[in-house]
Design a protein around this motif. Sequence first.
Motif, PDB file in Angstrom:
ATOM      1  N   ARG B 207       0.832  -1.208   0.000  1.00  0.00           N
ATOM      2  CA  ARG B 207       0.000   0.000   0.000  1.00  0.00           C
ATOM      3  C   ARG B 207       0.867   1.258   0.000  1.00  0.00           C
ATOM      4  NH1 ARG B 207      -3.941  -3.260   3.522  1.00  0.00           N
ATOM      5  NH2 ARG B 207      -5.708  -3.473   2.101  1.00  0.00           N
ATOM      6  N   ALA B 208       2.042   1.164   0.637  1.00  0.00           N
ATOM      7  CA  ALA B 208       2.888   2.364   0.749  1.00  0.00           C
ATOM      8  C   ALA B 208       3.679   2.640  -0.526  1.00  0.00           C
ATOM      9  CB  ALA B 208       3.848   2.188   1.922  1.00  0.00           C
ATOM     10  N   LEU B 209       4.067   1.598  -1.233  1.00  0.00           N
ATOM     11  CA  LEU B 209       5.070   1.793  -2.300  1.00  0.00           C
ATOM     12  C   LEU B 209       4.581   1.534  -3.727  1.00  0.00           C
ATOM     13  CD1 LEU B 209       8.178  -0.047  -0.801  1.00  0.00           C
ATOM     14  CD2 LEU B 209       7.594   2.339  -0.562  1.00  0.00           C
ATOM     15  N   ALA B 210       3.679   0.563  -3.893  1.00  0.00           N
ATOM     16  CA  ALA B 210       3.492  -0.002  -5.236  1.00  0.00           C
ATOM     17  C   ALA B 210       2.866   0.967  -6.239  1.00  0.00           C
ATOM     18  CB  ALA B 210       2.635  -1.257  -5.130  1.00  0.00           C
ATOM     19  N   ASP B 211       3.495   1.025  -7.422  1.00  0.00           N
ATOM     20  CA  ASP B 211       2.872   1.729  -8.559  1.00  0.00           C
ATOM     21  C   ASP B 211       1.997   0.739  -9.315  1.00  0.00           C
ATOM     22  OD1 ASP B 211       4.313   4.205  -8.269  1.00  0.00           O
ATOM     23  OD2 ASP B 211       6.086   3.129  -8.975  1.00  0.00           O
ATOM     24  N   PHE B 212       2.413  -0.526  -9.280  1.00  0.00           N
ATOM     25  CA  PHE B 212       1.761  -1.562 -10.075  1.00  0.00           C
ATOM     26  C   PHE B 212       1.752  -2.842  -9.230  1.00  0.00           C
ATOM     27  CE2 PHE B 212       1.979  -4.984 -13.299  1.00  0.00           C
ATOM     28  CZ  PHE B 212       0.902  -4.638 -14.097  1.00  0.00           C
ATOM     29  N   VAL B 213       0.599  -3.506  -9.194  1.00  0.00           N
ATOM     30  CA  VAL B 213       0.480  -4.682  -8.315  1.00  0.00           C
ATOM     31  C   VAL B 213       0.078  -5.909  -9.135  1.00  0.00           C
ATOM     32  CG1 VAL B 213      -0.744  -5.667  -6.335  1.00  0.00           C
ATOM     33  CG2 VAL B 213      -0.231  -3.240  -6.373  1.00  0.00           C
ATOM     34  N   VAL B 214       0.734  -7.027  -8.816  1.00  0.00           N
ATOM     35  CA  VAL B 214       0.350  -8.316  -9.405  1.00  0.00           C
ATOM     36  C   VAL B 214       0.014  -9.241  -8.246  1.00  0.00           C
ATOM     37  CG1 VAL B 214       1.199 -10.331 -10.665  1.00  0.00           C
ATOM     38  CG2 VAL B 214       1.794  -8.047 -11.446  1.00  0.00           C
ATOM     39  N   ILE B 215      -1.144  -9.870  -8.301  1.00  0.00           N
ATOM     40  CA  ILE B 215      -1.485 -10.822  -7.238  1.00  0.00           C
ATOM     41  C   ILE B 215      -1.581 -12.219  -7.845  1.00  0.00           C
ATOM     42  CG2 ILE B 215      -3.179 -11.477  -5.485  1.00  0.00           C
ATOM     43  CD1 ILE B 215      -3.819  -8.586  -5.086  1.00  0.00           C
ATOM     44  N   LEU B 216      -0.813 -13.141  -7.251  1.00  0.00           N
ATOM     45  CA  LEU B 216      -0.830 -14.536  -7.706  1.00  0.00           C
ATOM     46  C   LEU B 216      -1.611 -15.389  -6.709  1.00  0.00           C
ATOM     47  CD1 LEU B 216       2.915 -15.100  -8.701  1.00  0.00           C
ATOM     48  CD2 LEU B 216       1.053 -14.323 -10.156  1.00  0.00           C
ATOM     49  N   GLY B 217      -2.303 -16.351  -7.223  1.00  0.00           N
ATOM     50  CA  GLY B 217      -3.041 -17.272  -6.358  1.00  0.00           C
ATOM     51  C   GLY B 217      -3.772 -18.283  -7.208  1.00  0.00           C
ATOM     52  N   GLU B 218      -4.054 -19.443  -6.647  1.00  0.00           N
ATOM     53  CA  GLU B 218      -4.769 -20.515  -7.336  1.00  0.00           C
ATOM     54  C   GLU B 218      -4.136 -20.872  -8.683  1.00  0.00           C
ATOM     55  OE1 GLU B 218      -8.658 -18.736  -7.391  1.00  0.00           O
ATOM     56  OE2 GLU B 218      -9.152 -19.521  -5.408  1.00  0.00           O
ATOM     57  N   GLY B 219      -2.809 -20.760  -8.757  1.00  0.00           N
ATOM     58  CA  GLY B 219      -2.080 -21.162  -9.959  1.00  0.00           C
ATOM     59  C   GLY B 219      -2.198 -20.221 -11.139  1.00  0.00           C
ATOM     60  N   LYS B 220      -2.624 -18.989 -10.872  1.00  0.00           N
ATOM     61  CA  LYS B 220      -2.711 -18.016 -11.984  1.00  0.00           C
ATOM     62  C   LYS B 220      -2.542 -16.595 -11.450  1.00  0.00           C
ATOM     63  CE  LYS B 220      -7.652 -17.908 -11.536  1.00  0.00           C
ATOM     64  NZ  LYS B 220      -8.874 -18.551 -11.719  1.00  0.00           N
ATOM     65  N   CYS B 221      -2.537 -15.643 -12.386  1.00  0.00           N
ATOM     66  CA  CYS B 221      -2.489 -14.240 -11.989  1.00  0.00           C
ATOM     67  C   CYS B 221      -3.925 -13.783 -11.745  1.00  0.00           C
ATOM     68  CB  CYS B 221      -1.818 -13.423 -13.091  1.00  0.00           C
ATOM     69  SG  CYS B 221      -1.895 -11.672 -12.783  1.00  0.00           S
ATOM     70  N   ILE B 222      -4.218 -13.392 -10.526  1.00  0.00           N
ATOM     71  CA  ILE B 222      -5.593 -13.029 -10.190  1.00  0.00           C
ATOM     72  C   ILE B 222      -5.862 -11.559 -10.461  1.00  0.00           C
ATOM     73  CG2 ILE B 222      -7.187 -12.849  -8.231  1.00  0.00           C
ATOM     74  CD1 ILE B 222      -5.899 -15.309  -7.096  1.00  0.00           C
ATOM     75  N   TYR B 223      -4.817 -10.762 -10.284  1.00  0.00           N
ATOM     76  CA  TYR B 223      -5.018  -9.319 -10.498  1.00  0.00           C
ATOM     77  C   TYR B 223      -3.729  -8.692 -10.988  1.00  0.00           C
ATOM     78  CZ  TYR B 223      -5.666  -4.384  -9.519  1.00  0.00           C
ATOM     79  OH  TYR B 223      -5.730  -3.021  -9.655  1.00  0.00           O
TER      80      TYR B 223
END
Lengths: 268, 282
Positions: B207-223
Motif C-alpha cells: 500500500r505504501a510503495l506499489a505503482d503496479f500490483v500483481v497478485i498470484l493465487g490458485e495457480g494463476k495471476c488473479i489481479y
Amino acid sequence: MAEKARGTFFPMMLLCTICMETVDELGKMFIFLLDALRLMFAGWGQFSKMVRQIYFIGVQSVSVIALIGLFSGMVMGMQLYFALSTFGADGFLGTAVAMSMVRELAPVLSAIMLTGRAGSAMTAEIGVMRISEQIDALTIMDINPMRYLVAPKMAACLLSFPILTAFFNLISLWGSWLTGVKLLGANEGAYWASVQSSLNWADVEGGFIKSIIFGVLVCTICCFEGYYTHTRSGHAGPEGVSQSTTSAVVKSCVAILAADYILTSLLW
Amino acid sequence: MSTAPGIRLENLTIGYGKTAIVSDLNIEFPGGKLSMVVGGSGSGKSTLLKHVLQLQPSIDGKIFFGEHDMDSLSRRENHCIRQRTGVLFQDGALLGSLRLKDNIALPLREHTRLKEEQIMHIVKDRLSMVELGHALELFPNELSGGMRKRAGLARALVMDPQVLLCDEPTSGLDPVMSAELDQLLLEMMRHFDMTMVVVTHDLASMRALADFVVILGEGKCIYQGTIETLEKTQDPYLRRFLDRAPEERHAPRLTMPPLDPAMLKRNCNNFLGEKETVRKGG
C-alpha cells in the motif's frame, strides 16, 4: 500371470534404473570436471583464489599428513621387520618399506586423509553456499560459480596432492627407520642402501601420477556433491548438506581405492 | 521520463521440472516504476522471480527485458543484462567468507577495470547510502538480519543496475525497520532510475510503495493493475486477501482433545503447578 511377470521384471527394471542413474551422474560429473579444468586459468583473478585454496588444502594438511606418515611408517617398519627377520632377510626392510610406501600406501593414505580433512570441507562449504542462495547470487552477478568456487580448488588439489604425497613418503621412511633400525636393531647402512637401490624413477613417478589422479577424483566428487546438494530428493537444507558430505567422503574413498587398483595394473 | 527497461512476460508457465505452479502469465512490469508481486504462501511469487532471473528454466512462454527476448540473447547480451540487473535476496545472500567491503566490491572487481581506490570509494558510498558505512570490516555473520538485507541492497546497487528485483525484503523485520527499508528502496529507485520488482506478502509495504500490483493465487495471476483499482475491488478472493480475513470453515479445526498429561514420559504437573502457584501468589 501378470503378477508373476511383474515379479520377474521388477528387479531388472530396478537394476536398469540404478545403472542409468549412475551413468547419468558419471556423465554430469565428467562435464563438471572438464568445466573446472577449463576455467582454472581464466584470468589473473584466479591466482589469489588458488593461493588461498593451496593454503587451506595443502599447507593446513601438512601436520595431519606428517602424523599419518610417521605412524604408518613406524607400523610398517615394525611389522616388516618381524616378518623378514624370520627368514633372516631383515636387510630387505628398506626395500619392502620403500616399495610399498612410494608405490601404494603414500598416495592412497594421503588421498584418503585429504578427503577427510579438505574434501568434506569443500562439500560442506559449497553445499551451504548453495542452500543459502550464495551460488545463485554469484550467477546473478554474472560471476561463474564454477570459475569462482570450483576451479581454484581443482588447481590447489592438482598441486597439493603430489607434494603432500612426497612429504608422506619422506616421513614414513623416517618412521620405519625409527622402529626398524633404532628400536628393533636392523642394520642402518643396509636399510638406507636398500631404500636407495630398490627405488627407481618409475616408482616415484607412478606414485605422483596416482596422487594427481586421486586429487582430481577427490576434488571433482566433493565439489560436485556440494554443488548439486539442492537436487537431493527429500533431503533439502542442512540435512541435504550433511548427506552430501557423507556421500562425498564415501564415494571419494571408494573411487581412490578403485582407481588405485586400475592404475597399479596399468603403471607397473 | 524513465529510460529503465520494463519486463514483459508472455504466456509464461512457471514451475519445477514439468510441474507447473503458475500458468499462462501475461504481465508487463512498467519501466522506471515499482511493481509488487504479492500472494499467499506457496503461490509462486519467489518461483516467478527465479524464472525472471533465469535461475530456473520456464515450462512455456517468453520473458522480455525491454525489447530483448531472454531466450534468444547472445552470450554477450546475456552478460550485459545480468551485470545491469541487481537482486536483493531474502537473507541478503552475502558470501560468508568475505568481509562486507569485499562482498560489495566483488562485482566491481570481477567486471570492471577500476583501481582498488576507486572500488573502495564506490563501496564506501554504497554502504553509506544504506547506513552501513561503519561495518566495512565485518563479516556477514556479525550483522543483524536488517543489516544483512541493507548490505545485500548495497551489493545489488553497486553496478548501477537498471533493474532491481527484491525477494521479500521486509520479511523477518520489525514494522519500523520494514518501513525504513521500504523508504530506502523507494529512494534508491528514484536515485538510480530503476525498474523495481518486489516480491512480498507485506500488505503495508504494498500500500505504501506499489505503482503496479500483481497478485498470484490458485495457480494463476488473479489481479494486475494499480493499487487504487485494487482497493476498490469486490472480488471475494482479493477482498479476503486485502482484509486479511481467513476463509470460513464449516468443519471444526480442533478435533482432538488435549494430550493427557499421564502420557508424557516425565510428569511435569507438579512443576507447572508450582509455577502457577508462585505466579498467582505474586
